[in-house]
Design a protein around this motif. Structure first.
Motif, PDB file in Angstrom:
ATOM      1  N   THR A  95     -52.422  17.378  37.696  1.00 21.38           N
ATOM      2  CA  THR A  95     -51.310  17.492  38.637  1.00 21.38           C
ATOM      3  C   THR A  95     -50.282  16.407  38.364  1.00 21.38           C
ATOM      4  O   THR A  95     -50.651  15.260  38.113  1.00 21.38           O
ATOM      5  N   THR A 121     -53.878  25.367  37.337  1.00 19.92           N
ATOM      6  CA  THR A 121     -55.012  26.053  37.958  1.00 19.92           C
ATOM      7  C   THR A 121     -56.168  26.145  36.967  1.00 19.92           C
ATOM      8  O   THR A 121     -55.995  25.882  35.763  1.00 19.92           O
ATOM      9  N   THR A 147     -42.156  17.640  45.019  1.00 19.72           N
ATOM     10  CA  THR A 147     -42.897  18.854  44.687  1.00 19.72           C
ATOM     11  C   THR A 147     -43.863  18.534  43.559  1.00 19.72           C
ATOM     12  O   THR A 147     -43.481  17.919  42.560  1.00 19.72           O
ATOM     13  N   GLU A 170     -46.432  30.191  37.307  1.00 18.26           N
ATOM     14  CA  GLU A 170     -47.038  30.498  38.612  1.00 18.26           C
ATOM     15  C   GLU A 170     -47.345  31.987  38.712  1.00 18.26           C
ATOM     16  O   GLU A 170     -48.406  32.377  39.216  1.00 18.26           O
ATOM     17  N   LEU A 181     -49.623  25.990  40.019  1.00 16.13           N
ATOM     18  CA  LEU A 181     -49.396  26.105  41.453  1.00 16.13           C
ATOM     19  C   LEU A 181     -48.505  24.951  41.884  1.00 16.13           C
ATOM     20  O   LEU A 181     -48.747  23.802  41.496  1.00 16.13           O
ATOM     21  N   ARG A 182     -47.450  25.248  42.642  1.00 15.65           N
ATOM     22  CA  ARG A 182     -46.580  24.199  43.184  1.00 15.65           C
ATOM     23  C   ARG A 182     -46.936  23.958  44.647  1.00 15.65           C
ATOM     24  O   ARG A 182     -47.283  24.886  45.372  1.00 15.65           O
ATOM     25  N   SER A 183     -46.801  22.696  45.067  1.00 15.80           N
ATOM     26  CA  SER A 183     -47.045  22.341  46.469  1.00 15.80           C
ATOM     27  C   SER A 183     -46.267  21.071  46.791  1.00 15.80           C
ATOM     28  O   SER A 183     -45.799  20.371  45.890  1.00 15.80           O
ATOM     29  N   GLN A 184     -46.153  20.796  48.079  1.00 11.61           N
ATOM     30  CA  GLN A 184     -45.521  19.549  48.498  1.00 11.61           C
ATOM     31  C   GLN A 184     -46.520  18.412  48.337  1.00 11.61           C
ATOM     32  O   GLN A 184     -47.719  18.590  48.560  1.00 11.61           O
ATOM     33  N   CYS A 185     -46.006  17.264  47.989  1.00 10.20           N
ATOM     34  CA  CYS A 185     -46.830  16.061  47.890  1.00 10.20           C
ATOM     35  C   CYS A 185     -47.269  15.665  49.297  1.00 10.20           C
ATOM     36  O   CYS A 185     -46.448  15.654  50.223  1.00 10.20           O
ATOM     37  N   THR A 186     -48.541  15.343  49.476  1.00 10.11           N
ATOM     38  CA  THR A 186     -49.033  14.965  50.807  1.00 10.11           C
ATOM     39  C   THR A 186     -48.477  13.610  51.244  1.00 10.11           C
ATOM     40  O   THR A 186     -48.296  13.386  52.438  1.00 10.11           O
TER      41      THR A 186
END
Length: 163
Positions: free
Chosen positions: A57, A104, A99, A82, A88-93
């Protein structure tokens, strides 16, 4: 009257050789990857950078830096990857403004499958014609040129594996 700093004969020959490499090599490697997995060299490089990252990541900005891409170009390619189920893209916690892109398990399996053929293509196109001194010279010269173009380049920070 012009103040152009014309290339001398040796510089001209070196420039023409470099130009030929930068023109021919991407197409050569793209062709092999297209046959293997319907990917471009840039697509493969995105997957490779993610596969080598901790937890597979990276923030999109760091992935852009490692692939020498604009965020818009990278976003386009990540969207394509994707759709294949490989990224897979997601917001950083820790920071919702950032982003993240993650490889995967299917993406990792895909790059594992393609890597041997890609490495063989690279070996045939570049390294089979060089001796160890040539390889060291290629690294040294490549890094000096990259430093002139992009002084903060990731490749200049990357430690040598067998140094």
């Amino acid at each position: 009257m012009t103040n152009a700093r014309w290339l001398d004969p040796e510089e001209r020959q070196a420039w023409l050789a470099l130009l030929a490499v930068t023109t021919l090599l991407p197409g050569n490697l793209d062709g092999a990857l297209q046959r293997e997995g319907r990917l471009t060299l840039f697509d493969y490089n995105v997957l490779a950078m993610l596969s080598e990252a901790e937890d597979r990541t990276l923030p999109m900005s760091e992935l852009a830096a490692r692939t020498y891409a604009s965020l818009s170009r990278l976003s386009h390619v990540v969207k394509k990857l994707e759709q294949r189920g490989w990224v897979l893209r997601s917001q950083c916690t820790a920071d919702a403004r950032v982003t993240m892109a993650a490889l995967t398990d299917d993406g990792f399996a895909a790059i594992e499958q393609m890597a041997p053929g890609h490495v063989e293509s690279v070996r045939q196109a570049v390294f089979d014609g060089l001796d160890r001194r040539d390889v060291a010279d290629l690294e040294r010269i490549g890094k000096r040129i990259v430093h002139q173009l992009e002084p903060s380049s990731w490749v200049l920070r990357e430690p040598r594996i067998n140094s």
